[in-house]
Design a protein around this motif. Structure first.
Motif, PDB file in Angstrom:
ATOM      1  N   TYR A  11       7.532  15.792  59.042  1.00 57.91           N
ATOM      2  CA  TYR A  11       7.557  17.052  59.033  1.00 57.91           C
ATOM      3  C   TYR A  11       6.797  17.513  60.463  1.00 57.91           C
ATOM      4  CZ  TYR A  11       8.482  17.549  54.058  1.00 57.91           C
ATOM      5  OH  TYR A  11       8.938  17.590  52.867  1.00 57.91           O
ATOM      6  N   SER A  45       6.494  14.000  45.910  1.00 55.59           N
ATOM      7  CA  SER A  45       7.397  15.202  45.843  1.00 55.59           C
ATOM      8  C   SER A  45       8.468  15.100  46.799  1.00 55.59           C
ATOM      9  CB  SER A  45       6.507  16.296  45.708  1.00 55.59           C
ATOM     10  OG  SER A  45       7.133  17.750  45.399  1.00 55.59           O
ATOM     11  N   ARG A  49      12.673  14.669  46.410  1.00 54.49           N
ATOM     12  CA  ARG A  49      13.466  15.587  46.818  1.00 54.49           C
ATOM     13  C   ARG A  49      14.597  15.321  47.826  1.00 54.49           C
ATOM     14  NH1 ARG A  49      11.406  20.966  47.764  1.00 54.49           N
ATOM     15  NH2 ARG A  49       9.739  21.492  46.003  1.00 54.49           N
ATOM     16  N   GLU A  55      15.623  17.631  50.226  1.00 53.97           N
ATOM     17  CA  GLU A  55      15.062  17.495  51.436  1.00 53.97           C
ATOM     18  C   GLU A  55      15.764  16.534  52.205  1.00 53.97           C
ATOM     19  OE1 GLU A  55      12.493  18.870  52.981  1.00 53.97           O
ATOM     20  OE2 GLU A  55      10.849  19.215  51.567  1.00 53.97           O
ATOM     21  N   GLN A  89       7.990  21.185  37.788  1.00 56.95           N
ATOM     22  CA  GLN A  89       6.476  21.546  37.197  1.00 56.95           C
ATOM     23  C   GLN A  89       6.376  22.661  36.671  1.00 56.95           C
ATOM     24  OE1 GLN A  89       3.241  20.670  39.937  1.00 56.95           O
ATOM     25  NE2 GLN A  89       1.704  21.120  38.373  1.00 56.95           N
ATOM     26  N   HIS A  90       6.793  23.823  37.642  1.00 53.89           N
ATOM     27  CA  HIS A  90       6.728  25.267  37.167  1.00 53.89           C
ATOM     28  C   HIS A  90       8.143  25.622  36.674  1.00 53.89           C
ATOM     29  CE1 HIS A  90       2.671  25.089  38.240  1.00 53.89           C
ATOM     30  NE2 HIS A  90       2.767  24.436  39.527  1.00 53.89           N
ATOM     31  N   ASP A 165      10.416  16.369  38.436  1.00 55.36           N
ATOM     32  CA  ASP A 165       9.083  16.743  39.581  1.00 55.36           C
ATOM     33  C   ASP A 165       7.822  17.031  38.820  1.00 55.36           C
ATOM     34  OD1 ASP A 165       7.462  17.221  41.631  1.00 55.36           O
ATOM     35  OD2 ASP A 165       8.899  18.318  42.846  1.00 55.36           O
TER      36      ASP A 165
HETATM   37  P1  ADP Z   1       4.234  20.889  43.725  1.00 58.53           P
HETATM   38  O1  ADP Z   1       3.138  19.748  43.699  1.00 58.53           O
HETATM   39  O2  ADP Z   1       4.456  21.785  42.733  1.00 58.53           O
HETATM   40  O3  ADP Z   1       5.614  19.949  43.912  1.00 58.53           O
HETATM   41  P2  ADP Z   1       3.578  21.187  46.664  1.00 58.53           P
HETATM   42  O4  ADP Z   1       2.141  22.001  46.903  1.00 58.53           O
HETATM   43  O5  ADP Z   1       3.175  19.649  46.804  1.00 58.53           O
HETATM   44  O6  ADP Z   1       3.828  21.789  44.984  1.00 58.53           O
HETATM   45  O7  ADP Z   1       4.624  21.868  47.562  1.00 58.53           O
HETATM   46  C1  ADP Z   1       4.924  23.105  47.209  1.00 58.53           C
HETATM   47  C2  ADP Z   1       6.047  23.336  48.600  1.00 58.53           C
HETATM   48  O8  ADP Z   1       5.108  23.564  49.652  1.00 58.53           O
HETATM   49  C3  ADP Z   1       6.939  22.344  48.810  1.00 58.53           C
HETATM   50  O9  ADP Z   1       8.456  22.860  49.163  1.00 58.53           O
HETATM   51  C4  ADP Z   1       6.457  21.239  49.948  1.00 58.53           C
HETATM   52  O10 ADP Z   1       7.566  20.919  50.603  1.00 58.53           O
HETATM   53  C5  ADP Z   1       5.726  22.467  50.786  1.00 58.53           C
HETATM   54  N1  ADP Z   1       4.425  21.845  51.398  1.00 58.53           N
HETATM   55  C6  ADP Z   1       3.393  21.183  50.803  1.00 58.53           C
HETATM   56  N2  ADP Z   1       2.484  20.753  51.626  1.00 58.53           N
HETATM   57  C7  ADP Z   1       2.967  21.524  52.773  1.00 58.53           C
HETATM   58  C8  ADP Z   1       2.333  21.411  54.284  1.00 58.53           C
HETATM   59  N3  ADP Z   1       1.227  20.703  54.429  1.00 58.53           N
HETATM   60  N4  ADP Z   1       2.970  22.067  55.095  1.00 58.53           N
HETATM   61  C9  ADP Z   1       4.036  22.975  54.721  1.00 58.53           C
HETATM   62  N5  ADP Z   1       4.611  22.764  53.614  1.00 58.53           N
HETATM   63  C10 ADP Z   1       4.267  22.250  52.632  1.00 58.53           C
END
Ligand code: ADP
Ligand code: ADP
Length: 232
Positions: A11, A45, A49, A55, A89-90, A165
């Motif tokens: 990213y 995660s 995806r 992704e 998860q949600h 997930d």
């Molecule tokens: P979960 O654990 O419920 O999957 P996350 O907190 O890992 O949720 O991620 C939720 C969303 O935020 C996802 O779409 C993920 O790609 C995005 N995300 C996670 N970390 C970051 C980050 N550092 N910056 C931007 N987006 C993020």
């Protein structure tokens, strides 16, 4: 069934580059319940995806049932994706739609005739034990019931693969057990290959036959659950 070949996902935010997944290769065989475990931030995660291209990997190939998804054009990719179910998860349910409407949604997208949808939804609700709850809204259901709706919706188009997930991470231990045993039934009875991510060892121990351990974007260990976790 699923081959991940050299998957990396980076990213970019301005000048900052985060490598969420770093050169991961894995083979998930037909009939496996394959678990990926690791701490928060390990890349689980992002990796899961990448399997249905929610992704798009920066590098590498995703091959599902012999088809290289990363090489497909969007129309073909949409068709291939229908055969890959996913739960979250949600739960990601439509809050303004009834249970029946949530489960019917992917069938409507697939343009199934209305009478057939009705029959299929009945069948799916029965499978997940929600026959009595079809007219309720998600807010009227417990967490475990919401996840059952998620599962019914994910199975609507007869997928070969179910991606999970952190599917039980928002649930209490007892509800977790009941959802895991439903997933095990789905694997055994419908022959659906399951790939799940979790940070909970219990989930791996209770239903997975194969496991990969992720740390900082990489797979650091992989094998049969009994070999990886239960040997002295
Ligand atoms: P979960 O654990 O419920 O999957 P996350 O907190 O890992 O949720 O991620 C939720 C969303 O935020 C996802 O779409 C993920 O790609 C995005 N995300 C996670 N970390 C970051 C980050 N550092 N910056 C931007 N987006 C993020
Ligand atoms: P896990 O599921 O194991 O908790 P994630 O795949 O959510 O791990 O995240 C792996 C790493 O990638 C984390 O450092 C996270 O902050 C980062 N990340 C995830 N999604 C994004 C995003 N959309 N943008 C930037 N960084 C992200």
């Amino acid at each position: 069934m699923i081959q991940l070949e050299g998957i990396s996902k980076r990213y970019k935010n301005g000048k900052l580059v985060t490598t969420a997944v770093d050169d991961v290769s894995l083979t998930i065989n037909k009939g496996d319940i394959f678990g990926i475990i690791g701490h928060s931030g390990a890349g689980k995660s992002t990796l899961i995806r990448c399997v249905n291209l929610l992704e798009r990997p920066t590098e590498g190939r995703v091959i599902v049932g012999g088809t290289d998804l990363t090489a497909l054009k969007s129309g073909m990719l949409q068709d291939a994706r229908k055969r890959i179910g996913m739960i979250f998860q949600h739960f990601n349910l439509l809050t303004t739609a009834t249970v029946r409407a949530n489960v019917a949604f992917p069938l409507e997208l697939a343009k199934m005739p209305r009478a057939q949808i009705r029959t299929r939804v009945d069948e799916l609700l029965k499978l997940v034990g929600l026959s009595e709850h079809g007219d309720k809204y998600p807010a009227q259901l417990s967490g475990g019931q919401k996840q059952r709706v998620g599962i019914a919706r994910a199975l609507a188009n007869n997928p070969h693969v179910l991606l999970c997930d952190e599917a039980t991470s928002a649930l209490d231990p007892q509800t977790t057990s009941s959802i895991l045993s439903l997933l095990l039934d789905i694997n055994r009875q419908l022959g659906i290959t399951i790939l799940l991510i979790t940070h909970e060892m219990n989930v791996i121990r209770s239903i997975c036959n194969r496991v990969a351990v992720m740390d900082r974007g990489r797979v650091v260990e992989t094998g049969d659950v009994l070999d990886v976790f239960l040997k002295p």
